[in-house]
Motif scaffolding. Structure first.
Motif, short mmCIF file in Angstrom:
data_model
loop_
_atom_site.label_atom_id
_atom_site.label_comp_id
_atom_site.label_asym_id
_atom_site.label_seq_id
_atom_site.Cartn_x
_atom_site.Cartn_y
_atom_site.Cartn_z
N ILE A 68 10.98 11.33 6.93
CA ILE A 68 10.29 12.48 7.53
C ILE A 68 11.25 13.30 8.37
N HIS A 69 10.93 14.56 8.57
CA HIS A 69 11.78 15.47 9.33
C HIS A 69 11.52 15.38 10.83
N ARG A 70 10.28 15.26 11.21
CA ARG A 70 9.92 15.21 12.63
C ARG A 70 8.87 14.13 12.84
N THR A 71 9.21 13.14 13.64
CA THR A 71 8.24 12.08 13.91
C THR A 71 6.99 12.64 14.59
N TRP A 72 7.18 13.64 15.45
CA TRP A 72 6.04 14.21 16.18
C TRP A 72 5.20 15.15 15.31
N GLY A 73 5.74 15.51 14.14
CA GLY A 73 4.97 16.33 13.21
C GLY A 73 4.31 15.50 12.12
N THR A 74 4.24 14.18 12.32
CA THR A 74 3.68 13.28 11.32
C THR A 74 2.70 12.33 11.99
N VAL A 75 1.56 12.13 11.36
CA VAL A 75 0.50 11.28 11.90
C VAL A 75 0.38 10.03 11.02
N PRO A 76 0.37 8.82 11.61
CA PRO A 76 0.20 7.61 10.79
C PRO A 76 -1.12 7.66 10.02
N ALA A 77 -1.09 7.14 8.80
CA ALA A 77 -2.29 7.15 7.96
C ALA A 77 -2.20 5.98 6.97
N PHE A 78 -3.35 5.62 6.40
CA PHE A 78 -3.37 4.60 5.37
C PHE A 78 -2.83 5.17 4.06
N TYR A 79 -2.15 4.35 3.31
CA TYR A 79 -1.70 4.70 1.96
C TYR A 79 -1.56 3.41 1.16
N GLY A 80 -1.49 3.54 -0.16
CA GLY A 80 -1.50 2.34 -0.99
C GLY A 80 -0.60 2.45 -2.19
N ILE A 81 -0.78 1.48 -3.09
CA ILE A 81 -0.03 1.41 -4.34
C ILE A 81 -0.74 2.26 -5.39
N ASP A 82 0.02 3.07 -6.09
CA ASP A 82 -0.48 3.90 -7.18
C ASP A 82 0.02 3.28 -8.48
N GLY A 83 -0.89 2.67 -9.25
CA GLY A 83 -0.47 2.06 -10.50
C GLY A 83 -1.50 1.06 -11.00
N ILE A 84 -1.07 0.19 -11.90
CA ILE A 84 -1.93 -0.85 -12.46
C ILE A 84 -1.39 -2.20 -12.03
N LEU A 85 -2.25 -3.02 -11.44
CA LEU A 85 -1.89 -4.34 -10.93
C LEU A 85 -2.57 -5.40 -11.78
N ASP A 86 -1.85 -6.51 -12.05
CA ASP A 86 -2.44 -7.57 -12.86
C ASP A 86 -1.76 -8.90 -12.55
N GLU A 87 -2.50 -9.99 -12.84
CA GLU A 87 -1.99 -11.36 -12.79
C GLU A 87 -1.25 -11.64 -11.48
N VAL A 88 -1.97 -11.48 -10.38
CA VAL A 88 -1.40 -11.78 -9.06
C VAL A 88 -1.66 -13.25 -8.76
N LYS A 89 -0.58 -14.00 -8.46
CA LYS A 89 -0.70 -15.44 -8.26
C LYS A 89 0.05 -15.86 -7.00
N VAL A 90 -0.53 -16.87 -6.32
CA VAL A 90 0.10 -17.47 -5.15
C VAL A 90 0.22 -18.97 -5.41
N PHE A 91 1.44 -19.48 -5.35
CA PHE A 91 1.71 -20.90 -5.54
C PHE A 91 2.09 -21.52 -4.20
N ASP A 92 1.76 -22.81 -3.99
CA ASP A 92 2.17 -23.48 -2.77
C ASP A 92 3.43 -24.30 -2.97
N VAL A 93 4.17 -23.99 -4.04
CA VAL A 93 5.47 -24.59 -4.30
C VAL A 93 6.46 -23.47 -4.62
N ALA A 94 7.73 -23.81 -4.57
CA ALA A 94 8.78 -22.86 -4.92
C ALA A 94 9.10 -23.02 -6.39
#
Length: 695
Positions: free
Chosen positions: A212-238
Motif C-alpha cells: 500500500i502507498h499510505r497506511t493512513w489511507g487504508t482501512v483494515p478489512a476482511f478478505y479471503g481466498i478466490d478459487g476452488i478448494l478441495d481435499e483439505v486434510k489434517v494429520f496428527d503425524v508428520a
C-alpha cells in the motif's frame, strides 16, 4: 529332520509375511487424516467433515465446482469461509501435516489462510497463500510466528496445486508443492497450541493489503481466498516426503473450472448510435456482491465504429473508452486531500467509493444526433467519509459531470462543482490506461505510449525509456509545467483514445521506466478492487490495474453563477495525431455562426457541449438560415447545433443549397417544449451556408 526343517522355514515365512502386513497397516494408518473436508456433501450453508461425520458452517457466497476429486468448494474471495467445529489441537504437539488442493482465480490482497487455528498473534498454526503467489506454513513458537515460505509465483493461477506443510517439534517446518520439496525452516521448541476452531479460506481478523502507498489511507478489512478448494486434510503425524509425493502422483489432475477474467464485453453490438441501460457482468463472485437489480450500468454504442463508452460500477461509473479489441481507457475523478500532518485519511476520490454509495449515472438525452449522460459523485476516502462537509448543513463537495456524446466517437466532459466546496489541494485529471487481469503494459501500449501537442502543431512523444532513474511509482515532478493541450495514447488498437483541453491548459508529462513495460504496472486497488485502500502498487498481473497515470492536466477553470467547471474533448478513433490536433482546434477555436434573417437568436458556441446554441422565436417553426465562417484557423469539423423550442418533430438540412444526407437529426422532448439537435458530418476550412427546414 527334513520335516522339522520344512516346518521351521514355513514359520519363518509366515512371520516375515506378518511383518510386511504390519508395516503396511502402519503405513496406511499413518496416512489416515484426523480431519478431512472433501466438500462432497454440502447443503444449506453446511459441509460435512468426513472423519467425524459432522457438518461445519459455510459463511458467505459459495458455489459447488468440479474439484480435484469429485466436488470442490468455490470461494469468492470476499465473503466465503468455513468454520470447523473441531478444535485446532488435533491431540498432538509434536508433529502434524496440513494438506490441501487449491486452484486460484487471483491472489489474496495479503497473506490469507487456506486453514488456520490462530486465536491471537502467538498461538496456533496456519497454511497460508501470499499476495505474490507464495505458500507458507506458519506456527506460533516461542510467542512468535515462525514461517516456512516458498518463492514468489510458486502457485500459478487457474492450476490445481497440492500444498502440504509438515511440522516436527524441535526439528523443522517443511513445505511441499505438487509433491516437490520447496522450503524448510529449523525450529527450536514446540508449538503454542490454540483452543480456537478451524477457519478455512479467510483471514481471522481484518487486515490491510500488501504494497500500500499510505497506511493512513487504508482501512483494515476482511478478505479471503478466490478459487476452488478441495481435499483439505489434517494429520496428527508428520508425513514423509515419499508419502507426500505418492499422494500427489496418485491424483488425476485436470484443468480447474476457472476462466481467465476480463472486463465486461458487449456480446452483441446494437448497430445504432445510442445509450443503453444494462447490467454488465465481470465474474460470478464479484457480480454476486452487488445488491442491484437490472440496468445499473450504461453503455454508449456508435453505429460507424466498434468502440464503446462504458459507465460501469467496476470503474465507480467513471467513463471508460473501449477499443475494438477491448482495450480500456478511463480518467480519474476530481481528487482532493489534506496537506502534510493534516492528511489523516489519504485521497478523497471516486476510486474509494467501491460500493458506489456516492456515485451514480443517468441518461439525460438519447437521440440520433446526441447522447447526454450525467455522472454525479462525491469524493470519498477509504473511510467512506465525504470531502469538506459543512458543519452546519451537512452538505459536502459533490461533482456533476456531463458527457455530451456525438456519433463521431467523441464527447465533451464537463466537470462542475459548487463554489467554495472543493478548495485546495486538488487534482482534476489523470489519464488511466486499464489492464485486464493477465495483461502486461506491453500488451496494451507501444513503447512510445503517448503523444502530446499544442494547437500550433508542436508534437512530443512520451516513451518507455532505458534507465530513466525513475522509481516505479513517483516521485512526481510537479514543478515543470508544459504548454500542451492535447494527448493521444498509443494503444495497440486501430482506435486510440485522445483528450483535447482548452488552450492555456497545463500538462505534466513523464517518461516511464522500461522495466515496467513488460509486466503489469501501476496500481490495482482500482478498478474493480473492493479493498478499502487509496493506493496499492501492482506487482502481479492477477488483478485489473490502472497504469501510466501521465499525462496529468490542470485545465482552464470557468465560473458561472455559483458553479465552477472545466471542459475537455474526449474520444477514441483512428485519427493520426495531426488529425486530432485539427479536430481539437475546431472545438477550441470554433468558426463564428452568423444568423441570416429573423426569428432566431444565437447564444454563441458552447464549448462545454461542443455545440452552437440557437433559440427559435417563432411558433410554428419556420426555416432558419445561418453561415458558419470556417477558415484555416477555425475549421469546420462535424459541427453540432442545438435549437431550443424547435417545436417540430423533424428537420431537413441544406448545406450551400444542397440537401445534406450525412447528418443526424435528434428530437429531444423537454417539459418546456421540443428541442432539435443537428449533427453534421462534414469537414471544411471555408465558409458554408446552412438552412434547416421543419418537417
Amino acid at each position: 529332520m527334513r520335516i522339522r526343517g520344512s516346518i521351521k522355514a514355513k514359520k519363518i515365512a509366515e512371520l516375515f509375511l506378518l511383518m510386511i502386513l504390519a508395516s503396511q497397516v502402519t503405513y496406511s494408518f499413518a496416512q489416515n487424516p484426523k480431519i478431512h473436508w472433501s466438500f462432497e456433501k454440502t447443503d444449506n450453508q453446511r459441509t460435512q467433515e468426513v472423519i467425524g461425520g459432522g457438518f461445519d458452517t459455510l459463511e458467505g457466497f459459495f458455489m459447488e465446482a468440479p474439484g480435484i476429486k469429485g466436488k470442490g468448494l468455490r470461494l469468492d474471495g470476499f465473503t466465503t469461509c468455513l468454520r470447523g467445529t473441531g478444535t485446532g489441537q488435533i491431540g498432538a504437539k509434536k508433529e502434524f501435516t496440513l494438506e490441501a488442493w487449491i486452484a486460484l482465480g487471483e491472489y489474496p490482497w495479503n497473506w490469507c489462510p487456506l486453514l488456520t487455528t490462530e486465536s491471537d498473534e502467538v498461538k496456533g498454526y496456519r497454511l497460508m497463500i501470499g499476495p505474490l503467489g507464495q505458500a507458507s506454513l506458519e506456527c506460533a513458537i516461542g510467542e512468535q510466528w515462525i514461517s516456512c515460505t516458498s518463492e514468489n509465483e510458486a502457485l500459478p493461477l487457474r492450476k490445481w496445486m497440492h500444498v502440504v506443510g509438515v511440522y516436527r517439534a524441535n526439528s523443522e517446518l517443511t513445505l511441499y508443492i505438487n509433491g516437490e520439496f520447496k522450503a524448510s525452516c529449523p525450529i527450536k521448541g514446540s508449538m503454542s497450541l490454540s483452543e480456537s476452531k478451524y477457519l478455512l479460506g479467510m483471514v481471522a481478523f481484518p487486515g490491510k493489503p500488501s504494497d500500500i502507498h499510505r497506511t493512513w489511507g487504508t482501512v483494515p478489512a476482511f478478505y479471503g481466498i478466490d478459487g476452488i478448494l478441495d481435499e483439505v486434510k489434517v494429520f496428527d503425524v508428520a508425513l514423509s516426503e515419499e508419502q507426500i509425493k505418492n499422494n500427489f502422483a496418485s491424483t488425476t489432475i485436470e484443468e480447474p473450472d476457472i476462466s481467465p477474467r476480463k472486463f465486461p464485453t458487449i456480446e452483441k453490438h446494437p448497430g445504432r448510435f445510442g445509450a443503453f441501460y444494462t447490467k454488465l457482468k465481470y465474474y460470478p463472485g464479484w457480480d454476486h456482491l452487488w445488491p442491484v437489480d437490472d440496468d445499473p450500468d450504461i453503455v454508449v454504442c456508435f453505429d460507424r465504429s466498434p468502440i464503446k463508452l462504458v459507465f460501469w460500477r467496476g470503474i465507480r461509473y467513471g467513463a471508460s473508452w473501449v477499443s475494438e479489441n477491448e482495450n480500456w481507457m478511463t480518467d480519474q475523478s476530481v481528487e482532493a486531500w489534506e496537506n502534510d500532518s493534516n492528511d489523516r485519511e489519504g485521497c478523497f476520490e471516486h476510486m474509494q467509493d467501491r460500493h458506489c454509495r456516492f456515485s451514480h449515472v443517468r441518461i439525460i438525452e438519447n437521440n440520433d444526433a446526441r447522447v447526454v449522460v450525467h455522472w454525479r459523485y462525491a469524493p470519498v476516502s477509504a473511510y467512506d467519509h465525504t470531502w469538506r462537509p459543512d458543519p452546519k448543513t451537512g452538505w459536502e463537495c459533490w461533482i456533476d459531470e456531463y458527457y455530451y456524446i456525438y456519433p463521431d466517437g467523441s464527447a465533451i466532459r464537463k466537470v462542475s462543482w459548487k463554489k467554495g466546496t472543493l478548495g485546495f489541494p486538488r487534482q482534476f485529471q489523470e489519464s488511466l490506461a486499464l489492464l485486464h487481469p493477465g495483461q502486461k503494459v506491453s500488451d496494451l501500449l507501444e513503447k512510445d505510449y503517448a503523444y502530446v501537442a499544442d494547437y500550433t502543431g508542436r508534437i512530443e512523444k512520451e516513451s518507455f525509456v532505458e534507465n530513466p532513474n525513475i522509481p516505479p511509482y513517483g516521485p512526481f515532478d510537479w514543478d515543470t509545467s508544459h504548454p500542451y493541450s492535447i494527448q493521444q495514447f498509443n494503444f495497440k488498437s486501430a482506435n486510440k483514445p485522445f483528450i483535447c483541453f482548452e488552450p492555456e491548459n497545463e500538462m505534466w508529462i513523464r517518461h516511464e521506466g522500461l522495466d515496467s513495460y513488460d509486466r503489469a504496472d501501476g496500481c490495482n486497488h482500482f478498478p474493480v478492487g473492493q479493498a478499502r485502500c487509496d493506493g496499492r502498487t501492482t506487482r502481479m498481473s492477477d488483478r485489473p490495474s490502472h497504469c501510466t497515470s501521465f499525462p496529468i492536466s490542470e485545465p482552464v477553470i470557468h465560473e458561472n453563477d455559483d458553479r465552477e467547471y472545466w471542459n475537455g474533448l474526449y474520444g477514441m478513433n483512428q485519427m493520426t495525431m495531426n488529425e486530432v490536433i485539427k479536430f481539437g482546434k475546431s472545438w477550441a477555436y470554433p468558426p463564428d455562426l452568423i444568423i441570416q434573417g429573423a426569428g432566431m437568436n444565437s447564444n454563441g458556441y458552447d464549448k462545454s457541449e461542443r455545440c452552437y446554441q440557437l433559440e427559435n422565436l417563432t411558433d410554428p417553426s419556420k426555416p432558419i438560415e445561418f453561415n458558419l465562417e470556417g477558415n484555416k484557423e477555425s475549421l469546420i469539423i462535424n459541427p453540432a447545433i442545438h435549437i431550443k423550442n424547435w417545436n417540430s418533430d423533424g428537420a431537413k438540412v441544406l448545406v450551400d443549397g444542397q440537401e445534406l444526407k450525412d447528418c443526424r437529426i435528434g428530437i429531444h422532448h423537454e417539459l418546456e417544449g421540443t428541442d432539435l439537435v443537428v449533427f453534421l458530418t462534414i469537414t471544411k476550412n471555408s465558409p458554408m451556408n446552412v438552412r434547416i427546414i421543419p418537417q
